[in-house]
Scaffold this motif. Structure first.
Motif, PDB file in Angstrom:
ATOM      1  N   UNK A   1       0.835  -1.202   0.000  1.00 17.92           N
ATOM      2  CA  UNK A   1       0.000   0.000   0.000  1.00 17.92           C
ATOM      3  C   UNK A   1       0.873   1.257   0.000  1.00 17.92           C
ATOM      4  N   UNK A   2       1.350   1.846  -0.955  1.00 19.98           N
ATOM      5  CA  UNK A   2       1.105   1.819  -2.376  1.00 19.98           C
ATOM      6  C   UNK A   2       2.411   1.964  -3.130  1.00 19.98           C
ATOM      7  N   UNK A   3       3.449   1.243  -2.743  1.00 21.29           N
ATOM      8  CA  UNK A   3       4.720   1.303  -3.460  1.00 21.29           C
ATOM      9  C   UNK A   3       4.774   0.328  -4.623  1.00 21.29           C
ATOM     10  N   UNK A   4       4.054  -0.772  -4.524  1.00 20.43           N
ATOM     11  CA  UNK A   4       3.992  -1.748  -5.612  1.00 20.43           C
ATOM     12  C   UNK A   4       3.416  -1.067  -6.850  1.00 20.43           C
ATOM     13  N   UNK A   5       4.015  -1.248  -8.014  1.00 16.30           N
ATOM     14  CA  UNK A   5       3.512  -0.585  -9.225  1.00 16.30           C
ATOM     15  C   UNK A   5       2.033  -0.878  -9.504  1.00 16.30           C
ATOM     16  N   UNK A   6       1.592  -2.100  -9.247  1.00 18.45           N
ATOM     17  CA  UNK A   6       0.190  -2.468  -9.477  1.00 18.45           C
ATOM     18  C   UNK A   6      -0.732  -1.664  -8.565  1.00 18.45           C
TER      19      UNK A   6
ATOM     20  N   UNK B   1     -10.227   0.518  -2.217  1.00 17.53           N
ATOM     21  CA  UNK B   1      -8.920   0.282  -2.849  1.00 17.53           C
ATOM     22  C   UNK B   1      -8.080  -0.658  -1.994  1.00 17.53           C
ATOM     23  N   UNK B   2      -8.031  -0.412  -0.704  1.00 13.10           N
ATOM     24  CA  UNK B   2      -7.264  -1.280   0.200  1.00 13.10           C
ATOM     25  C   UNK B   2      -7.833  -2.694   0.166  1.00 13.10           C
ATOM     26  N   UNK B   3      -9.148  -2.813   0.220  1.00 15.51           N
ATOM     27  CA  UNK B   3      -9.797  -4.131   0.178  1.00 15.51           C
ATOM     28  C   UNK B   3      -9.452  -4.877  -1.112  1.00 15.51           C
ATOM     29  N   UNK B   4      -9.588  -4.209  -2.254  1.00 13.43           N
ATOM     30  CA  UNK B   4      -9.331  -4.876  -3.532  1.00 13.43           C
ATOM     31  C   UNK B   4      -7.859  -5.205  -3.735  1.00 13.43           C
ATOM     32  N   UNK B   5      -6.973  -4.377  -3.240  1.00 12.73           N
ATOM     33  CA  UNK B   5      -5.547  -4.702  -3.323  1.00 12.73           C
ATOM     34  C   UNK B   5      -5.249  -5.947  -2.498  1.00 12.73           C
TER      35      UNK B   5
ATOM     36  N   UNK C   1      -3.678 -18.501  -7.725  1.00 11.07           N
ATOM     37  CA  UNK C   1      -2.913 -18.526  -8.958  1.00 11.07           C
ATOM     38  C   UNK C   1      -3.537 -17.702 -10.074  1.00 11.07           C
ATOM     39  N   UNK C   2      -4.577 -16.942  -9.771  1.00 10.08           N
ATOM     40  CA  UNK C   2      -5.227 -16.102 -10.774  1.00 10.08           C
ATOM     41  C   UNK C   2      -4.883 -14.651 -10.559  1.00 10.08           C
ATOM     42  N   UNK C   3      -5.369 -13.814 -11.449  1.00 10.61           N
ATOM     43  CA  UNK C   3      -5.168 -12.379 -11.265  1.00 10.61           C
ATOM     44  C   UNK C   3      -6.164 -11.610 -12.110  1.00 10.61           C
ATOM     45  N   UNK C   4      -6.426 -10.397 -11.681  1.00 13.74           N
ATOM     46  CA  UNK C   4      -7.259  -9.467 -12.433  1.00 13.74           C
ATOM     47  C   UNK C   4      -6.396  -8.273 -12.835  1.00 13.74           C
ATOM     48  N   UNK C   5      -6.797  -7.609 -13.884  1.00 12.61           N
ATOM     49  CA  UNK C   5      -6.101  -6.397 -14.312  1.00 12.61           C
ATOM     50  C   UNK C   5      -6.613  -5.211 -13.502  1.00 12.61           C
TER      51      UNK C   5
END
Length: 121
Positions: free
Chosen positions: A15-20, A68-72, A83-87
């Motif tokens: 929260x929130x240094x990761x580029x994603x 945002x925190x919840x979805x991250x 093993x999945x991911x969303x954009x």
């Protein structure tokens, strides 16, 4: 860490240094009409405390940051355990929908309604 492998997992990175997560939060801020860059979670919370405007605007900003925190966090767990991911655009679409539904419910006085919980799954 959202498996970006750019740093060890920490709350500061997630929260929130990761580029994603930084990109996701930048989209949320833009949606809220905020033009500054993304800060750390601690500083984002501080900025909310100083947020000016109507009660409705403050609630919308708080709700958006919480979403945002919840979805991250949810995306982190999806990538690690499923093993999945969303954009980012998929998460933003879900986030905007959830925030709009919650704000509408709040404006109608039903923000703690079982129906709202059922709608949001």
């Amino acid at each position: 860490m959202l498996q970006c492998c750019s740093a060890a997992e920490s709350s500061q990175h997630l929260f929130f240094q990761c580029p994603f997560s930084r990109h996701l939060m930048q989209q949320v801020l833009a949606w809220m009409g905020v033009t500054r860059g993304v800060l750390s979670l601690k500083h984002e919370l501080y900025k909310i405390a100083l947020c000016r405007g109507t009660r409705w605007r403050r609630k919308a900003v708080c709700c958006s940051l919480a979403a945002a925190v919840y979805y991250i966090w949810q995306e982190r767990n999806r990538r690690i355990f499923d093993g999945g991911c969303l954009r980012v655009d998929q998460l933003i679409r879900k986030l905007k929908y959830d925030v709009c539904v919650r704000m509408y419910a709040w404006s109608r006085g039903v923000d703690n309604s079982p129906m709202l919980s059922m709608l949001l799954g």
